[in-house]
Design a protein around this motif. Structure first.
Motif, PDB file in Angstrom:
ATOM      1  N   SER A  37     -11.753  -5.288  -2.774  1.00 44.32           N
ATOM      2  CA  SER A  37     -12.365  -4.199  -3.550  1.00 44.32           C
ATOM      3  C   SER A  37     -12.189  -4.339  -5.060  1.00 44.32           C
ATOM      4  O   SER A  37     -12.522  -3.419  -5.793  1.00 44.32           O
ATOM      5  N   ALA A  38     -11.676  -5.455  -5.531  1.00 46.03           N
ATOM      6  CA  ALA A  38     -11.448  -5.647  -6.970  1.00 46.03           C
ATOM      7  C   ALA A  38     -12.752  -5.948  -7.698  1.00 46.03           C
ATOM      8  O   ALA A  38     -13.709  -6.443  -7.111  1.00 46.03           O
ATOM      9  N   THR A  39     -12.771  -5.646  -8.988  1.00 45.33           N
ATOM     10  CA  THR A  39     -13.848  -6.070  -9.875  1.00 45.33           C
ATOM     11  C   THR A  39     -13.217  -7.057 -10.840  1.00 45.33           C
ATOM     12  O   THR A  39     -12.216  -6.743 -11.489  1.00 45.33           O
ATOM     13  N   VAL A  40     -13.789  -8.255 -10.890  1.00 48.11           N
ATOM     14  CA  VAL A  40     -13.184  -9.341 -11.675  1.00 48.11           C
ATOM     15  C   VAL A  40     -14.211  -9.996 -12.586  1.00 48.11           C
ATOM     16  O   VAL A  40     -15.416  -9.842 -12.390  1.00 48.11           O
ATOM     17  N   ALA A  41     -13.706 -10.731 -13.570  1.00 47.90           N
ATOM     18  CA  ALA A  41     -14.572 -11.592 -14.375  1.00 47.90           C
ATOM     19  C   ALA A  41     -15.016 -12.729 -13.456  1.00 47.90           C
ATOM     20  O   ALA A  41     -14.436 -12.942 -12.396  1.00 47.90           O
ATOM     21  N   SER A  42     -15.990 -13.452 -13.830  1.00 49.00           N
ATOM     22  CA  SER A  42     -16.498 -14.539 -13.006  1.00 49.00           C
ATOM     23  C   SER A  42     -15.376 -15.482 -12.588  1.00 49.00           C
ATOM     24  O   SER A  42     -14.453 -15.752 -13.353  1.00 49.00           O
ATOM     25  N   THR A  43     -15.439 -15.955 -11.365  1.00 39.50           N
ATOM     26  CA  THR A  43     -14.397 -16.823 -10.832  1.00 39.50           C
ATOM     27  C   THR A  43     -15.011 -17.912  -9.967  1.00 39.50           C
ATOM     28  O   THR A  43     -16.131 -17.774  -9.484  1.00 39.50           O
ATOM     29  N   ARG A  44     -14.281 -18.968  -9.767  1.00 40.34           N
ATOM     30  CA  ARG A  44     -14.666 -20.032  -8.829  1.00 40.34           C
ATOM     31  C   ARG A  44     -13.649 -20.124  -7.699  1.00 40.34           C
ATOM     32  O   ARG A  44     -13.900 -20.771  -6.696  1.00 40.34           O
ATOM     33  N   ALA A  45     -12.461 -19.523  -7.894  1.00 38.53           N
ATOM     34  CA  ALA A  45     -11.358 -19.662  -6.948  1.00 38.53           C
ATOM     35  C   ALA A  45     -11.194 -18.425  -6.074  1.00 38.53           C
ATOM     36  O   ALA A  45     -11.180 -17.301  -6.567  1.00 38.53           O
ATOM     37  N   ILE A  46     -11.060 -18.665  -4.764  1.00 34.98           N
ATOM     38  CA  ILE A  46     -10.848 -17.606  -3.779  1.00 34.98           C
ATOM     39  C   ILE A  46      -9.650 -18.034  -2.943  1.00 34.98           C
ATOM     40  O   ILE A  46      -9.513 -19.210  -2.611  1.00 34.98           O
ATOM     41  N   SER A  47      -8.774 -17.091  -2.565  1.00 35.05           N
ATOM     42  CA  SER A  47      -7.676 -17.447  -1.671  1.00 35.05           C
ATOM     43  C   SER A  47      -7.288 -16.277  -0.778  1.00 35.05           C
ATOM     44  O   SER A  47      -7.480 -15.111  -1.140  1.00 35.05           O
ATOM     45  N   VAL A  48      -6.762 -16.629   0.392  1.00 37.67           N
ATOM     46  CA  VAL A  48      -6.249 -15.651   1.346  1.00 37.67           C
ATOM     47  C   VAL A  48      -4.891 -16.177   1.793  1.00 37.67           C
ATOM     48  O   VAL A  48      -4.785 -17.313   2.253  1.00 37.67           O
ATOM     49  N   THR A  49      -3.848 -15.349   1.654  1.00 41.29           N
ATOM     50  CA  THR A  49      -2.492 -15.756   2.020  1.00 41.29           C
ATOM     51  C   THR A  49      -2.041 -14.967   3.245  1.00 41.29           C
ATOM     52  O   THR A  49      -2.243 -13.748   3.317  1.00 41.29           O
ATOM     53  N   PHE A  50      -1.408 -15.672   4.174  1.00 40.29           N
ATOM     54  CA  PHE A  50      -0.976 -15.097   5.448  1.00 40.29           C
ATOM     55  C   PHE A  50       0.547 -15.010   5.537  1.00 40.29           C
ATOM     56  O   PHE A  50       1.258 -15.674   4.784  1.00 40.29           O
ATOM     57  N   SER A  51       1.029 -14.235   6.483  1.00 34.03           N
ATOM     58  CA  SER A  51       2.461 -14.027   6.675  1.00 34.03           C
ATOM     59  C   SER A  51       3.143 -15.223   7.330  1.00 34.03           C
ATOM     60  O   SER A  51       4.366 -15.323   7.312  1.00 34.03           O
TER      61      SER A  51
END
Length: 120
Positions: A37-51
């Protein structure tokens, strides 16, 4: 009921409880970038971290824009096995995006999920 039957029933119930507890020990998402739900400046990087560690062969992510068009993403799993990272070919244009992730935890349980963010 004899004490032997009671002990047998208690042993069986304990074993079932132990199995159920282990079966519920799946990886869960602990962070993402951009955050959901964030609003960010343009990005190329996406990540998902797990437990916990995920299996690289069964883990990855996709990015889809508001029109439903899939954005090309190169994804990989970190050395510690807990983070799926993706990189787009170019910076994302302003608009709404959804990240669809898939992962398999160490116990073989496959999971999917998604989160949305906006580029301003």
């Amino acid at each position: 009921m004899s004490s032997r039957k009671i002990l047998s029933l208690l042993g069986a119930a304990s074993a079932l409880l132990l199995v159920a507890t282990q079966a519920d020990a799946h990886a869960r998402v602990v962070a993402s970038s951009p955050a959901a739900s964030a609003t960010v400046a343009s990005t190329r990087a996406i990540s998902v971290t797990f437990s916990e560690r995920v299996a690289p062969a069964f883990s990855g992510l996709d990015v889809v824009n508001a029109a439903g068009t899939k954005i090309a993403v190169t994804s990989s799993v970190s050395n510690d096995g807990k983070t799926i990272s993706g990189r787009t070919g170019r910076a994302l244009a302003p608009g709404a995006y959804t990240v669809n992730w898939r992962a398999a935890s160490a116990d073989g349980h496959r999971m999917t999920g998604n989160f949305a963010f906006t580029v301003r």
